[in-house]
Design an enzyme around this catalytic site. Structure first.
Site, short mmCIF file in Angstrom:
data_model
loop_
_atom_site.label_atom_id
_atom_site.label_comp_id
_atom_site.label_asym_id
_atom_site.label_seq_id
_atom_site.Cartn_x
_atom_site.Cartn_y
_atom_site.Cartn_z
N GLU A 1 0.81 -1.22 0.04
CA GLU A 1 0.01 0.11 0.06
C GLU A 1 0.86 1.36 -0.05
O GLU A 1 1.65 1.16 0.90
CB GLU A 1 -1.09 -0.03 1.18
N HIS B 1 7.02 0.42 6.71
CA HIS B 1 6.71 -0.51 7.52
C HIS B 1 6.36 -1.80 6.77
O HIS B 1 5.67 -1.89 5.83
CB HIS B 1 5.33 -0.04 8.30
N MET C 1 5.41 6.82 2.43
CA MET C 1 4.55 6.19 3.28
C MET C 1 4.15 4.63 3.03
O MET C 1 3.07 4.28 3.35
CB MET C 1 3.30 6.86 3.48
N PRO C 2 5.04 3.68 2.61
CA PRO C 2 4.51 2.59 2.16
C PRO C 2 3.99 1.57 3.34
O PRO C 2 4.95 1.88 4.49
CB PRO C 2 5.60 1.91 1.33
N TYR C 3 3.11 0.81 3.41
CA TYR C 3 2.95 -0.35 4.17
C TYR C 3 2.86 -1.58 3.16
O TYR C 3 2.22 -1.55 2.22
CB TYR C 3 1.60 -0.15 5.11
#
Lengths: 72, 72, 72, 72, 72, 72
Positions: free
Chosen positions: A7, E41, E1-3
């Site tokens: 994501e 994360h 902001m990757p998850y």
């Protein structure tokens, strides 16, 4: 049988960058866990910057403030 | 209290097909686990073919190669 | 290429019930979307009743109150 | 290191409502768990009403029937 | 902001293999998208082989049949 | 129809803290979006510190180095 979901914010990620993420992760999974790549699925989900928050603020607002989240 | 997420590639899934997936899964959960359907939520997430990879390749590329993922 | 995640409370779901969910959903996906079952992955995730809330209350508390979430 | 995903139907949620959800959840996590907000990520995913089902029916159909899911 | 979420079957993945997955994916994201690693994360979720199905069968059953999912 | 998933590291979160997260988020969703709480599901998923990475390192290693992720 791994399944990997990535994501990230929708900020002009190109088709080629997506391909690099998919091939890179599939190779990593194969190298580290010896998994048959035919069983590895990678899904990329792009999220509008209004819809992602960190430190309690929308990324769209952080970007307006000049906070890029990029490597310096 | 089941929650079911179905992720599949965005390839002309019709409203009726979605309804069949939702009603079919809800019935299955009710039959197998005796859950009250009012508590069963089903979410369908369609993923662009550039954003899904298997065997290290984007589905959009696999489709151009004639690989359909369909029943033979 | 479907991927299906089923989340439900951890309340003595048997191995056979899990198999019925997996085979039933895979068949449904194949019937409705004509997908090759070899590409359909189903993942069941069991959640402790302290860790699931509905109406603002933990399921563990709802169960103590006699609320079962079962079909009547 | 919390990550929070909110899934809801795509029904005119405003940018300000999204910001209230992001700031409210980040504050709650910080209050209850004393987590540094810089490590808390909140992602909002809006789902088309054709793609969400409850009680075995699409939300788009429930809305046509006048079922709003709103507080009375 | 990757998850990034990695889901795989719980089959003796070591702490070192997990570290290799986490560092490898974080480096890949940084290389391809120039993201600051502090914002990336990675979460690994191990799923019991009774709880993962492919081709309509539980992985625990596939393993008993000698189907390993490993590279040949 | 909101569904909220909270993922955090498994580090002695108490039953009462979980209840506070569940009731707090349900109230927030109700306040901001006027959703009927009976339709709001909250799921908490605790992740072993070996299985969560940030900045390319396992949280278990970060904790050994004295990095707590707590408010200062």
């Amino acid at each position: 049988m791994p399944y990997i979901k990535i994501e990230l914010t929708r900020e002009n990620v190109t088709k080629q960058q997506k391909q690099l993420l998919i091939s890179g992760i599939t190779k990593l999974i194969s190298d580290v866990l010896e998994k048959d790549p035919a069983l590895t699925h990678v899904v990329i989900q792009e999220i509008d910057t209004d819809n992602w928050g960190v430190s309690g603020e929308q990324v769209s607002i952080l970007r307006e403030k000049g906070i890029t989240g990029k490597l310096k």
